[in-house]
Design a protein around this motif. Structure first.
Motif, PDB file in Angstrom:
ATOM      1  N   VAL A 105       2.755 -11.486  11.003  1.00  0.00           N
ATOM      2  CA  VAL A 105       1.466 -11.717  11.651  1.00  0.00           C
ATOM      3  C   VAL A 105       0.469 -12.284  10.640  1.00  0.00           C
ATOM      4  O   VAL A 105      -0.304 -13.199  10.947  1.00  0.00           O
ATOM      5  N   ALA A 106       0.512 -11.758   9.413  1.00  0.00           N
ATOM      6  CA  ALA A 106      -0.370 -12.280   8.367  1.00  0.00           C
ATOM      7  C   ALA A 106      -0.091 -13.759   8.107  1.00  0.00           C
ATOM      8  O   ALA A 106      -1.018 -14.564   7.961  1.00  0.00           O
ATOM      9  N   ALA A 107       1.189 -14.115   8.061  1.00  0.00           N
ATOM     10  CA  ALA A 107       1.553 -15.512   7.810  1.00  0.00           C
ATOM     11  C   ALA A 107       1.027 -16.420   8.916  1.00  0.00           C
ATOM     12  O   ALA A 107       0.540 -17.533   8.651  1.00  0.00           O
ATOM     13  N   PHE A 108       1.119 -15.963  10.156  1.00  0.00           N
ATOM     14  CA  PHE A 108       0.556 -16.743  11.263  1.00  0.00           C
ATOM     15  C   PHE A 108      -0.936 -16.972  11.070  1.00  0.00           C
ATOM     16  O   PHE A 108      -1.426 -18.108  11.181  1.00  0.00           O
ATOM     17  N   LEU A 109      -1.667 -15.917  10.761  1.00  0.00           N
ATOM     18  CA  LEU A 109      -3.124 -16.031  10.640  1.00  0.00           C
ATOM     19  C   LEU A 109      -3.534 -16.889   9.450  1.00  0.00           C
ATOM     20  O   LEU A 109      -4.583 -17.543   9.486  1.00  0.00           O
ATOM     21  N   LEU A 110      -2.731 -16.893   8.405  1.00  0.00           N
ATOM     22  CA  LEU A 110      -3.029 -17.718   7.238  1.00  0.00           C
ATOM     23  C   LEU A 110      -2.635 -19.177   7.436  1.00  0.00           C
ATOM     24  O   LEU A 110      -3.094 -20.052   6.701  1.00  0.00           O
ATOM     25  N   SER A 111      -1.797 -19.443   8.421  1.00  0.00           N
ATOM     26  CA  SER A 111      -1.253 -20.784   8.612  1.00  0.00           C
ATOM     27  C   SER A 111      -2.117 -21.619   9.549  1.00  0.00           C
ATOM     28  O   SER A 111      -2.993 -21.121  10.261  1.00  0.00           O
ATOM     29  N   ASP A 112      -1.797 -22.918   9.585  1.00  0.00           N
ATOM     30  CA  ASP A 112      -2.496 -23.816  10.512  1.00  0.00           C
ATOM     31  C   ASP A 112      -2.103 -23.561  11.961  1.00  0.00           C
ATOM     32  O   ASP A 112      -2.756 -24.088  12.871  1.00  0.00           O
ATOM     33  N   ASP A 113      -1.061 -22.771  12.199  1.00  0.00           N
ATOM     34  CA  ASP A 113      -0.719 -22.405  13.572  1.00  0.00           C
ATOM     35  C   ASP A 113      -1.848 -21.609  14.223  1.00  0.00           C
ATOM     36  O   ASP A 113      -1.935 -21.552  15.455  1.00  0.00           O
ATOM     37  N   ALA A 114      -2.695 -20.970  13.394  1.00  0.00           N
ATOM     38  CA  ALA A 114      -3.835 -20.194  13.896  1.00  0.00           C
ATOM     39  C   ALA A 114      -5.142 -20.950  13.680  1.00  0.00           C
ATOM     40  O   ALA A 114      -6.191 -20.354  13.458  1.00  0.00           O
ATOM     41  N   SER A 115      -5.082 -22.284  13.791  1.00  0.00           N
ATOM     42  CA  SER A 115      -6.241 -23.110  13.451  1.00  0.00           C
ATOM     43  C   SER A 115      -7.449 -22.898  14.365  1.00  0.00           C
ATOM     44  O   SER A 115      -8.562 -23.279  14.008  1.00  0.00           O
ATOM     45  N   ILE A 160       2.968  -4.374   2.313  1.00  0.00           N
ATOM     46  CA  ILE A 160       2.730  -5.545   3.138  1.00  0.00           C
ATOM     47  C   ILE A 160       2.443  -6.768   2.276  1.00  0.00           C
ATOM     48  O   ILE A 160       2.874  -7.883   2.592  1.00  0.00           O
ATOM     49  N   GLY A 161       1.704  -6.586   1.195  1.00  0.00           N
ATOM     50  CA  GLY A 161       1.399  -7.712   0.319  1.00  0.00           C
ATOM     51  C   GLY A 161       2.641  -8.327  -0.286  1.00  0.00           C
ATOM     52  O   GLY A 161       2.780  -9.556  -0.346  1.00  0.00           O
ATOM     53  N   ARG A 162       3.574  -7.487  -0.738  1.00  0.00           N
ATOM     54  CA  ARG A 162       4.830  -7.993  -1.299  1.00  0.00           C
ATOM     55  C   ARG A 162       5.658  -8.703  -0.215  1.00  0.00           C
ATOM     56  O   ARG A 162       6.211  -9.792  -0.459  1.00  0.00           O
ATOM     57  N   ALA A 163       5.716  -8.115   0.970  1.00  0.00           N
ATOM     58  CA  ALA A 163       6.441  -8.750   2.066  1.00  0.00           C
ATOM     59  C   ALA A 163       5.801 -10.088   2.442  1.00  0.00           C
ATOM     60  O   ALA A 163       6.497 -11.056   2.767  1.00  0.00           O
ATOM     61  N   GLY A 164       4.483 -10.141   2.378  1.00  0.00           N
ATOM     62  CA  GLY A 164       3.791 -11.390   2.650  1.00  0.00           C
ATOM     63  C   GLY A 164       4.111 -12.453   1.620  1.00  0.00           C
ATOM     64  O   GLY A 164       4.278 -13.628   1.962  1.00  0.00           O
ATOM     65  N   ALA A 165       4.199 -12.052   0.360  1.00  0.00           N
ATOM     66  CA  ALA A 165       4.559 -13.006  -0.688  1.00  0.00           C
ATOM     67  C   ALA A 165       5.946 -13.581  -0.431  1.00  0.00           C
ATOM     68  O   ALA A 165       6.176 -14.791  -0.587  1.00  0.00           O
ATOM     69  N   GLU A 166       6.887 -12.731  -0.028  1.00  0.00           N
ATOM     70  CA  GLU A 166       8.241 -13.204   0.270  1.00  0.00           C
ATOM     71  C   GLU A 166       8.228 -14.190   1.437  1.00  0.00           C
ATOM     72  O   GLU A 166       8.887 -15.230   1.393  1.00  0.00           O
TER      73      GLU A 166
END
Length: 256
Positions: A230-240, A30-36
């Motif tokens: 899902v991780a990208a959403f939570l890390l982004s401002d979309d999940a502010s 998941i970490g590698r996929a998140g980096a991509e």
């Protein structure tokens, strides 16, 4: 069973443009996929891991990223990571490094218990402690837990207890860091095809996966990219306006 959907990366966006995001345990799964995913969306990445060959692969695949050899089980994991990063602030911190191990309760010993807890629990604590002052106002912290917390599967007690500790910690971190506008959420992956259970003997792994999949309403394992989305959403401002939440990516396993 339903077919696995396409796992194509999204079209390049600028959702993370100008943002620095740290992902621990980024060499696989998941970490590698998140980096991509985050690289495709413009993030300035700091990626960690321990395996030298996989770290070299990260450097080749992410030439603009800062790739750091960092052992989450080390008592100095946090200070080591801080020293390697320079002075720039952080907009996202994904505490993802960890490993799985199982044992019948009668076979748990101090060495195996301490090894798992050092990486899966103490490591994220020390990493956040060291990097907390580098977190920018409005930044996001994401912690990777596991549906093992809720499955009550035999032989997983130590692993599940460690992942449960992270859920509890994330709740208190969310309260503590909210005054700085920093959000803290937990990603709770279920059966994701990451090779995370490769430590099991083949017969045991097959039996385990068959049992788990029989409880998944979607009837299949997930992909690392599905969890990374899902991780990208939570890390982004979309999940502010999202904090202290637990997001299960498990095909419905824990919500039947």
């Amino acid at each position: 069973m339903s077919d696995i959907p396409s796992s194509r990366l999204p079209a390049s966006t600028d959702r993370f443009a100008g943002k620095r995001v740290v992902i621990t345990g980024a060499t696989s799964g998941i970490g590698r996929a998140g980096a991509e995913r985050l690289a495709a969306e413009g993030a300035d990445l700091v990626l960690t891991g321990t395996d030298s060959h996989r770290l070299d692969d990260l450097r080749s695949s992410f030439p603009d990223a800062l790739v750091v050899a960092n052992d989450a089980s080390s008592p100095t994991t946090g200070s080591d990571l801080l020293a390697a990063m320079g002075s720039r602030g952080i907009d996202g911190l994904w505490l993802n490094a960890g490993f799985a191990a199982t044992a019948p309760v009668a076979e748990v010993d101090a060495a195996s218990f301490d090894a798992l807890m050092a990486t899966n629990v103490r490591g994220p604590f020390l990493q956040l402690a060291a990097l907390a002052t580098r977190l920018n106002t409005g930044s996001s912290v994401l912690v990777t837990s596991s549906t093992s917390v809720y499955e009550a599967a035999p032989t997983t007690a130590v692993y599940a207890a460690g992942k449960a500790a992270l859920i509890a910690a994330a709740q208190t971190w969310a309260s503590e860091l909210a005054v700085r506008g920093i959000r803290v959420n937990t990603l709770v992956p279920g059966p994701i095809d990451t090779g995370f259970r490769d430590f099991m003997p083949p017969d045991t792994r097959a039996e385990f996966e068959e049992t788990v999949l029989g409880s998944v309403p979607l009837g299949r394992v997930g992909t690392p990219r599905e969890a990374a989305a899902v991780a990208a959403f939570l890390l982004s401002d979309d999940a502010s306006y999202v904090t202290a939440s637990r997001y299960a990516v498990d095909g419905g396993l824990t919500h039947r």
